[in-house]
Design a protein around this motif. Structure first.
Motif, PDB file in Angstrom:
ATOM      1  N   GLN A 282       0.901  -1.232  -0.108  1.00  0.00           N
ATOM      2  CA  GLN A 282       0.144   0.099   0.046  1.00  0.00           C
ATOM      3  C   GLN A 282       1.000   1.269  -0.080  1.00  0.00           C
ATOM      4  O   GLN A 282       0.631   2.218  -0.757  1.00  0.00           O
ATOM      5  CB  GLN A 282      -0.982   0.107   1.334  1.00  0.00           C
ATOM      6  N   MET A 283       1.571   1.327   0.787  1.00  0.00           N
ATOM      7  CA  MET A 283       2.692   2.526   0.862  1.00  0.00           C
ATOM      8  C   MET A 283       3.597   2.603  -0.456  1.00  0.00           C
ATOM      9  O   MET A 283       3.646   3.712  -0.842  1.00  0.00           O
ATOM     10  CB  MET A 283       3.675   2.398   1.970  1.00  0.00           C
ATOM     11  N   VAL A 284       4.159   1.769  -0.776  1.00  0.00           N
ATOM     12  CA  VAL A 284       4.820   1.667  -2.218  1.00  0.00           C
ATOM     13  C   VAL A 284       4.096   2.016  -3.364  1.00  0.00           C
ATOM     14  O   VAL A 284       4.404   2.970  -4.076  1.00  0.00           O
ATOM     15  CB  VAL A 284       5.675   0.375  -2.519  1.00  0.00           C
ATOM     16  N   ARG A 285       2.857   1.443  -3.596  1.00  0.00           N
ATOM     17  CA  ARG A 285       1.980   1.951  -4.537  1.00  0.00           C
ATOM     18  C   ARG A 285       1.412   3.275  -4.319  1.00  0.00           C
ATOM     19  O   ARG A 285       1.183   4.090  -5.584  1.00  0.00           O
ATOM     20  CB  ARG A 285       0.852   0.712  -4.842  1.00  0.00           C
ATOM     21  N   GLU A 286       0.866   3.615  -3.317  1.00  0.00           N
ATOM     22  CA  GLU A 286      -0.028   4.509  -3.066  1.00  0.00           C
ATOM     23  C   GLU A 286       0.600   6.050  -2.676  1.00  0.00           C
ATOM     24  O   GLU A 286       0.122   6.939  -3.005  1.00  0.00           O
ATOM     25  CB  GLU A 286      -1.287   4.286  -2.338  1.00  0.00           C
ATOM     26  N   THR A 287       1.773   5.801  -2.110  1.00  0.00           N
ATOM     27  CA  THR A 287       2.480   7.051  -1.224  1.00  0.00           C
ATOM     28  C   THR A 287       3.928   6.708  -1.907  1.00  0.00           C
ATOM     29  O   THR A 287       4.791   6.687  -0.649  1.00  0.00           O
ATOM     30  CB  THR A 287       2.216   7.225   0.007  1.00  0.00           C
ATOM     31  N   PRO A 288       4.277   6.615  -2.769  1.00  0.00           N
ATOM     32  CA  PRO A 288       5.748   6.448  -3.092  1.00  0.00           C
ATOM     33  C   PRO A 288       6.868   7.436  -2.709  1.00  0.00           C
ATOM     34  O   PRO A 288       7.907   7.031  -2.569  1.00  0.00           O
ATOM     35  CB  PRO A 288       5.845   6.176  -4.767  1.00  0.00           C
ATOM     36  N   GLU A 289       6.155   8.802  -2.537  1.00  0.00           N
ATOM     37  CA  GLU A 289       7.017   9.813  -2.178  1.00  0.00           C
ATOM     38  C   GLU A 289       7.589   9.610  -0.877  1.00  0.00           C
ATOM     39  O   GLU A 289       8.792  10.260  -0.294  1.00  0.00           O
ATOM     40  CB  GLU A 289       6.383  11.182  -2.256  1.00  0.00           C
TER      41      GLU A 289
END
Length: 517
Positions: free
Chosen positions: A97-104
């Protein structure tokens, strides 16, 4: 301008969230999105406690599959195995979820796990663990798992410094991620909660918590920045996400509330390694058979953590020299060829993990637990323990579902937004520090105007991230204070005081000594 706390006096909320770390921020965001009239209060700055002092790993869940002191522990305790599998799956889902939705907010890196002849786990067991992780998790954020040979270690950066290379059975190598940086992730959720209608306040302390005859909770609040600022509000439900302060809050509500928290202290130390080590990290076990890491960070590397029971002052947590000495001994044992010494240390940090109290586990349980305190006479009060940063979003969902079973939202639902809160583009503004060019003085001014900081520490650590560089932004403190003086309403005396307070903070809390080694 900061709203006066007295403006809230007499206001009734659906839910009050106590503690503005990453889990409290996520709870407020999800509750507000579900239509609950929500109050979030944090006694210090948002994410200034344990959320900002972790190992910063968005890990894949491998550590949950380690059975403990004995490789046979799961066979004798099948419930622990089920919990471990559940936690590992949560980790893989959160990773995705973090990598895909909030990559920054994340950075990839290559992690290597050395497998020695005396290791409690064989290479085949490590292979099996990664097979389980692949089966448990989504496929679109791969682990890139491979097993290297002993000869590979002899020539590769960082690995060539490993101890006893001739005793290696192999090296498990995989893709891991770290948070960039946890405080900003919490602030993203806080700002979105505010957008959704939540009232969010940092530097606001809880001074009293008691039930009214109506069944509502009455909260007495005090403004930490204004000695005259006080307010009493009510809420139909209370969510306690105060981390290591959870028991203190619970006992404010009910003196006989049972213990929920046990704290273990972890410290980390930052160093500068050669450039060819960039994005290369080590995951291993220390000589007490506990996790130990060497993690790449913005051109630097940090080692840690320690894990010792903590019974000290939870309001004054900082690294101690004897802890650093122990940590460096472990770092030099694992990587004897690396330049780890006290003289080479750039800075350190310390935090206490709010783990779940369990008499059967001396250092607490790492499994996230949601506690419904109704059984102790604290109706409509909930607490969350051992919630890692990586699963904060699912924690927000879980807490919202529990509240919704007891309380009906009085507002209108809205769509939450997981996207990273970005600063306005301003290519004409110089970077605050060349070592961290992603943050500019324009960003700092924007944060001062829109993101509720109270002081320079709030700005440089939680808003811009410049505190987490080799210089810790100490040489830039006075200029940074001048850049935001107009927005913050600071005169010359306050500018000087803020710069001095900032330098004192990094010296005391991080042992920064004024040089870049």
């Amino acid at each position: 301008m900061r709203a006066q706390l007295r403006e809230l006096d007499g206001v009734r909320f659906d839910v009050a969230v106590i503690g503005g770390g990453v889990n409290g921020a996520a709870a407020a965001q999800h509750l507000a999105a579900a239509g609950f009239r929500t109050l979030l209060v944090e006694q210090n700055d948002f994410a200034s406690g344990s959320s900002s002092r972790s190992s910063r790993l968005l890990h894949c869940g491998l550590r949950y599959l380690a059975p403990g002191a004995s490789p046979w522990a799961f066979a004798f305790h099948p419930r622990r195995l089920m919990t471990a599998l559940s936690m590992a799956r949560q980790a893989m889902l959160a990773r995705r979820q973090m990598v895909r939705e909030t990559p920054e907010r994340v950075r990839p890196m290559t992690f290597s796990y050395p497998i020695y002849k005396e290791s409690p786990y064989t290479p085949r067991q490590i292979d099996l663990a990664f097979w389980i992780l692949k089966a448990l998790g989504p496929k679109d954020v791969p682990l890139d798992y491979q097993r290297l040979s002993r000869s590979d270690a002899e020539t590769r950066p960082l690995l060539k410094w490993l101890r006893d290379i001739d005793q290696l059975k192999g090296i498990a190598q995989f893709r891991e991620y770290r948070f960039e940086w946890p405080e900003r992730i919490a602030l993203d959720a806080v700002l979105d909660a505010k957008r959704l209608g939540a009232v969010v306040r940092n530097h606001t302390a809880l001074r009293g918590l008691e039930r009214e005859a109506s069944g509502d909770w009455r909260l007495t609040l005090a403004d930490g920045l204004d000695s005259t600022g006080e307010a009493t509000v009510t809420a139909r439900a209370v969510v306690n996400t105060a981390g290591i302060w959870i028991d203190r809050v619970n006992r404010m509500a009910g003196p006989n509330a049972g213990r929920r928290i046990i704290g273990t202290k972890g410290i980390h130390c930052m160093f500068r390694l050669p450039p060819d080590c960039a994005d290369q990290g080590i995951a291993s076990m220390n000589r007490d058979n506990e996790p130990f890491y060497c993690v790449p960070w913005r051109g630097l590397h940090y080692v840690g953590p320690t894990e010792t029971l903590y019974d000290g002052d939870i309001d004054d947590i900082r690294p101690e020299e004897e802890e650093i000495e122990w940590l460096l001994a472990e770092a030099n044992h694992l990587l004897p060829g690396a330049p780890f010494s006290r003289d080479n240390m750039l800075f350190a940090w310390a935090g206490v993990r709010p783990l779940t109290y369990d008499p059967a586990q001396p250092k607490g349980a790492r499994s996230r637990e949601l506690h419904d305190l109704s059984g102790e006479g604290l109706d409509n009060m909930f607490a969350l323990t051992a919630g890692p940063i990586m699963t904060h979003r699912s924690a927000g969902e879980l807490l919202t579902k529990c509240v919704a079973k007891r309380v009906r939202p009085s507002g209108t639902p809205g769509a939450l937004n997981y996207a990273a809160e970005k600063f306005p583009e301003n290519t004409n503004s110089p970077a605050i520090d060349d070592a961290w060019p992603e943050a500019t003085f324009a960003d700092l001014r924007h944060a001062a105007e829109h993101e509720m900081p109270a002081n320079l520490v709030d700005l440089l650590f939680r808003r811009s991230g410049n505190g987490w560089t080799a210089s810790m932004a100490a040489p830039m403190a006075e200029r940074a204070a001048r850049e935001v003086a107009e927005a913050m309403g600071w005169d010359e005396a306050r500018i000087q005081a803020e710069a001095a307070a900032y330098r004192a903070h990094v010296a005391r809390q991080h042992l920064w000594h004024g040089g870049d080694k």
